[in-house]
Design a protein around this motif. Sequence first.
Motif, short mmCIF file in Angstrom:
data_model
loop_
_atom_site.label_atom_id
_atom_site.label_comp_id
_atom_site.label_asym_id
_atom_site.label_seq_id
_atom_site.Cartn_x
_atom_site.Cartn_y
_atom_site.Cartn_z
N THR A 7 -1.82 9.96 -8.15
CA THR A 7 -1.99 10.22 -6.72
C THR A 7 -0.62 10.27 -6.06
OG1 THR A 7 -4.12 9.08 -6.66
CG2 THR A 7 -2.98 9.34 -4.56
N VAL A 8 -0.38 11.26 -5.22
CA VAL A 8 0.87 11.34 -4.47
C VAL A 8 0.62 10.85 -3.05
CG1 VAL A 8 2.69 12.83 -3.57
CG2 VAL A 8 1.80 13.20 -5.89
N VAL A 9 1.43 9.91 -2.60
CA VAL A 9 1.30 9.30 -1.28
C VAL A 9 2.61 9.51 -0.52
CG1 VAL A 9 0.90 7.17 0.00
CG2 VAL A 9 -0.25 7.54 -2.20
N ASP A 10 2.51 9.97 0.72
CA ASP A 10 3.67 9.99 1.60
C ASP A 10 3.76 8.62 2.26
OD1 ASP A 10 4.39 12.57 1.00
OD2 ASP A 10 3.34 13.46 2.69
N ALA A 11 4.73 7.82 1.86
CA ALA A 11 4.86 6.45 2.34
C ALA A 11 5.86 6.38 3.49
CB ALA A 11 5.30 5.52 1.22
N CYS A 12 5.53 5.59 4.49
CA CYS A 12 6.41 5.35 5.64
C CYS A 12 6.65 6.63 6.44
CB CYS A 12 7.73 4.73 5.19
SG CYS A 12 7.54 3.16 4.31
N VAL A 13 5.55 7.32 6.75
CA VAL A 13 5.64 8.50 7.61
C VAL A 13 5.98 8.09 9.03
CG1 VAL A 13 3.98 9.77 6.17
CG2 VAL A 13 3.17 8.47 8.15
N ARG A 14 6.38 9.06 9.85
CA ARG A 14 6.58 8.79 11.27
C ARG A 14 5.23 8.55 11.95
NH1 ARG A 14 11.85 11.02 12.77
NH2 ARG A 14 13.17 9.84 11.33
N ARG A 15 5.26 8.11 13.17
CA ARG A 15 4.02 7.72 13.86
C ARG A 15 3.03 8.87 13.99
NH1 ARG A 15 6.28 3.95 18.85
NH2 ARG A 15 7.52 2.50 17.57
N ASP A 16 3.54 10.11 14.00
CA ASP A 16 2.65 11.26 14.11
C ASP A 16 2.17 11.76 12.75
OD1 ASP A 16 4.97 12.35 13.11
OD2 ASP A 16 5.33 13.70 14.79
N GLY A 274 14.95 -20.76 5.17
CA GLY A 274 15.80 -19.60 5.38
C GLY A 274 15.07 -18.53 6.16
N ILE A 275 15.52 -17.29 6.06
CA ILE A 275 14.93 -16.18 6.81
C ILE A 275 13.90 -15.48 5.93
CG2 ILE A 275 15.39 -13.97 7.93
CD1 ILE A 275 18.19 -14.98 8.57
N THR A 276 12.69 -15.35 6.46
CA THR A 276 11.64 -14.60 5.78
C THR A 276 11.32 -13.35 6.57
OG1 THR A 276 9.90 -15.87 6.88
CG2 THR A 276 10.63 -16.64 4.72
N THR A 277 10.85 -12.32 5.88
CA THR A 277 10.60 -11.04 6.52
C THR A 277 9.25 -10.47 6.11
OG1 THR A 277 11.69 -9.82 4.74
CG2 THR A 277 13.05 -10.49 6.61
N ARG A 278 8.72 -9.60 6.98
CA ARG A 278 7.57 -8.76 6.67
C ARG A 278 8.00 -7.31 6.88
NH1 ARG A 278 2.93 -8.75 9.63
NH2 ARG A 278 1.57 -8.49 7.81
N VAL A 279 7.50 -6.43 6.04
CA VAL A 279 7.87 -5.02 6.10
C VAL A 279 6.61 -4.18 6.11
CG1 VAL A 279 9.14 -3.17 4.95
CG2 VAL A 279 10.01 -5.51 4.85
N GLY A 280 6.64 -3.09 6.89
CA GLY A 280 5.45 -2.26 6.99
C GLY A 280 5.75 -0.79 7.17
N GLY A 281 4.71 0.01 6.98
CA GLY A 281 4.84 1.45 7.18
C GLY A 281 3.48 2.10 7.14
N LEU A 282 3.44 3.33 7.60
CA LEU A 282 2.20 4.11 7.62
C LEU A 282 2.22 5.08 6.44
CD1 LEU A 282 -0.33 4.60 9.45
CD2 LEU A 282 0.97 6.48 10.49
N ALA A 283 1.11 5.16 5.70
CA ALA A 283 1.04 6.01 4.51
C ALA A 283 -0.06 7.04 4.66
CB ALA A 283 0.78 5.15 3.27
N VAL A 284 0.18 8.22 4.09
CA VAL A 284 -0.82 9.29 4.03
C VAL A 284 -1.05 9.64 2.58
CG1 VAL A 284 -1.35 11.67 4.64
CG2 VAL A 284 -0.19 10.19 6.31
N VAL A 285 -2.28 9.48 2.10
CA VAL A 285 -2.62 9.84 0.72
C VAL A 285 -2.81 11.35 0.68
CG1 VAL A 285 -4.28 9.52 -1.15
CG2 VAL A 285 -3.68 7.59 0.33
N CYS A 286 -1.98 12.01 -0.13
CA CYS A 286 -1.91 13.47 -0.07
C CYS A 286 -2.75 14.17 -1.12
CB CYS A 286 -0.44 13.92 -0.26
SG CYS A 286 0.67 13.25 0.97
N SER A 287 -2.67 13.72 -2.38
CA SER A 287 -3.32 14.48 -3.45
C SER A 287 -3.63 13.59 -4.63
CB SER A 287 -2.42 15.62 -3.92
OG SER A 287 -1.26 15.10 -4.55
N GLY A 288 -4.63 13.98 -5.39
CA GLY A 288 -4.90 13.35 -6.68
C GLY A 288 -5.84 12.16 -6.61
N GLN A 289 -6.20 11.69 -5.40
CA GLN A 289 -7.05 10.49 -5.33
C GLN A 289 -8.44 10.81 -5.84
OE1 GLN A 289 -6.29 7.33 -4.56
NE2 GLN A 289 -8.37 6.86 -5.15
N GLU A 290 -8.92 9.98 -6.75
CA GLU A 290 -10.24 10.20 -7.33
C GLU A 290 -11.33 9.63 -6.43
OE1 GLU A 290 -8.65 9.84 -11.98
OE2 GLU A 290 -9.88 8.26 -11.07
#
Length: 290
Positions: A7-16, A274-290
């Motif tokens: 499956t190809v996923v576009d990870a961390c797309v812009r808000r649109d 110490g310093i802990t972090t959380r990281v996030g992003g918006l993903a769009v599943v593009c192709s190949g998903q069964e």
Amino acid sequence: MFWRGVTVVDACVRRDGRGGSPTAVTDDDPTATDPDRRAVAAAAGTSHAAFLGAGRTPDGGWPVRFFTATGVLAGCGHGTVAAQAVRLTRTGLGELYDRQHTGGRTFDTVAIRRPAGIEVWFDQGLVALRDPAPDECTAIVAVLGLTADDPHPTDAPRIAAPGTPRVLVPVRDRAALFRVHPDLGRLTAVCRRYGVLGCFVYVPPVGDRPGAARMFAPAIGVDEDVANANSTGCLAAHLLDTTGAQTIAIEVEQGDTLGRPSSVLASARGGPAGITTRVGGLAVVCSGQE
């Protein structure tokens, strides 16, 4: 070997929903070799590939491994966004709160369906920070092709490690960022000499305006990354450390020079360990998903 079900996923797309880092995601095959796994990203036309394990680890995490065309990675932020987006898609649920095991560490993840895609967040954990030694700083900055006016006037380079260290290099503005043209051969040699993953060149966010960044990691086979989520978490930790804030939340735009506009979100919090972090992003599943 021929690998089924990629499956190809576009990870961390812009808000649109535009852009993002194309990432291959597939179920792992226990009979495969690491060279087989390295070939998946190249065959899919992506810089990274994520391999989903079949069962949970003893501490409750789903194993996920990451590869580029040249080797295995201890972790991959945008790859985690892509992997968890696929896992949510397979369930048919609206939200998935779970745990992932990567690089010897198990951490919390959340994936939520949104109108523009699937929003994913993960706990990056502790980020260690240190100032580079003078020879490290000089060697790394020298290969980036910066002019005398390009360095940031008040911020300074830092080495950040959420596990694997990388160098954070601030520049004055976006014009300076877009001018960066590193000597990739020399950067590869410098990164290997000092044991760092690569170089994250950035313009800090100001007020409500997102920051901007470019990640160069030729030593692991990625000349320039479309979106580097783990380095964005490192930047949040650095900004928290240097501003003295209790918490901080940032957005960093990436990928514009590659024609793949991307955006990564991160937050940082100080604590007894110490310093802990959380990281996030918006993903769009593009192709190949069964």
